[in-house]
Design a protein around this motif. Sequence first.
Motif, short mmCIF file in Angstrom:
data_model
loop_
_atom_site.label_atom_id
_atom_site.label_comp_id
_atom_site.label_asym_id
_atom_site.label_seq_id
_atom_site.Cartn_x
_atom_site.Cartn_y
_atom_site.Cartn_z
N PRO A 131 0.84 -1.19 0.00
CA PRO A 131 0.00 0.00 0.00
C PRO A 131 0.88 1.25 0.00
N GLN A 132 0.37 2.34 -0.50
CA GLN A 132 1.14 3.58 -0.58
C GLN A 132 0.62 4.59 0.43
N PRO A 133 1.40 5.47 0.94
CA PRO A 133 2.85 5.49 0.96
C PRO A 133 3.39 4.57 2.05
N TRP A 134 4.65 4.20 1.94
CA TRP A 134 5.24 3.31 2.94
C TRP A 134 6.68 3.73 3.25
N THR A 135 7.07 3.37 4.45
CA THR A 135 8.45 3.58 4.90
C THR A 135 8.93 2.28 5.51
N ALA A 136 10.19 1.98 5.33
CA ALA A 136 10.72 0.69 5.78
C ALA A 136 11.94 0.88 6.67
N LEU A 190 15.35 -0.41 -2.36
CA LEU A 190 14.06 0.06 -1.86
C LEU A 190 13.92 1.58 -1.87
N LYS A 191 15.02 2.28 -1.67
CA LYS A 191 15.00 3.73 -1.45
C LYS A 191 14.22 4.52 -2.50
N PRO A 192 14.36 4.26 -3.81
CA PRO A 192 13.61 5.06 -4.79
C PRO A 192 12.09 4.86 -4.73
N HIS A 193 11.63 3.79 -4.11
CA HIS A 193 10.21 3.46 -4.10
C HIS A 193 9.50 3.84 -2.81
N ALA A 217 10.59 6.66 2.86
CA ALA A 217 11.86 6.67 3.58
C ALA A 217 12.30 5.23 3.82
N VAL A 218 13.60 5.02 3.84
CA VAL A 218 14.17 3.72 4.23
C VAL A 218 15.20 4.03 5.30
N LYS A 219 15.07 3.35 6.44
CA LYS A 219 15.96 3.61 7.57
C LYS A 219 16.68 2.33 7.96
#
Length: 150
Positions: free
Chosen positions: A48-53, A68-71, A74-76
């Motif tokens: 689902p959008q938006p998402w952060t991982a 993952l970062k471009p999609h 945020a990616v942490k």
Amino acid sequence: MENMYYIGLDVHKKTIGYCVKDGSGRIYAEAEIPATRLDLDTWMKTLPQPWTAAMEATIFTAWIYDHLKPHAAAVKVAHPLMLRAIAAAKKKNDRIDAHKIADCLRCNFLPECYMASTEIREQLGNNREPSDQWWPDESLSLVSIWCRFL
């Protein structure tokens, strides 16, 4: 305003366990997928959008982070020792780890660590996708990294 979805990833050499939660903490999805770019692409199409991982820092984190970062919003990357102190549990498995990482991310308790840029990681030679062959110990030694800059 759209609801953010929070994804905890438990990364291993051959598999990635994940847990997707909404802002209230309800589980949207959880499972395990193979740790390949193709499988990550297929999986991202279902999110689902938006998402952060978020994921714990491991030797396999870099290529997944970059993929993952471009999609993502945020990616942490979490500091492994500090994360263990926050999310300590008697029971431990991949599913529980992914849940705890998702919850730490959702509640803004994730102990982030610095993620060097792709260019820096490529110079250090630490941006490889896992393969069936293990890398020589020399490529992982701090002395060998230091010597490249002398």
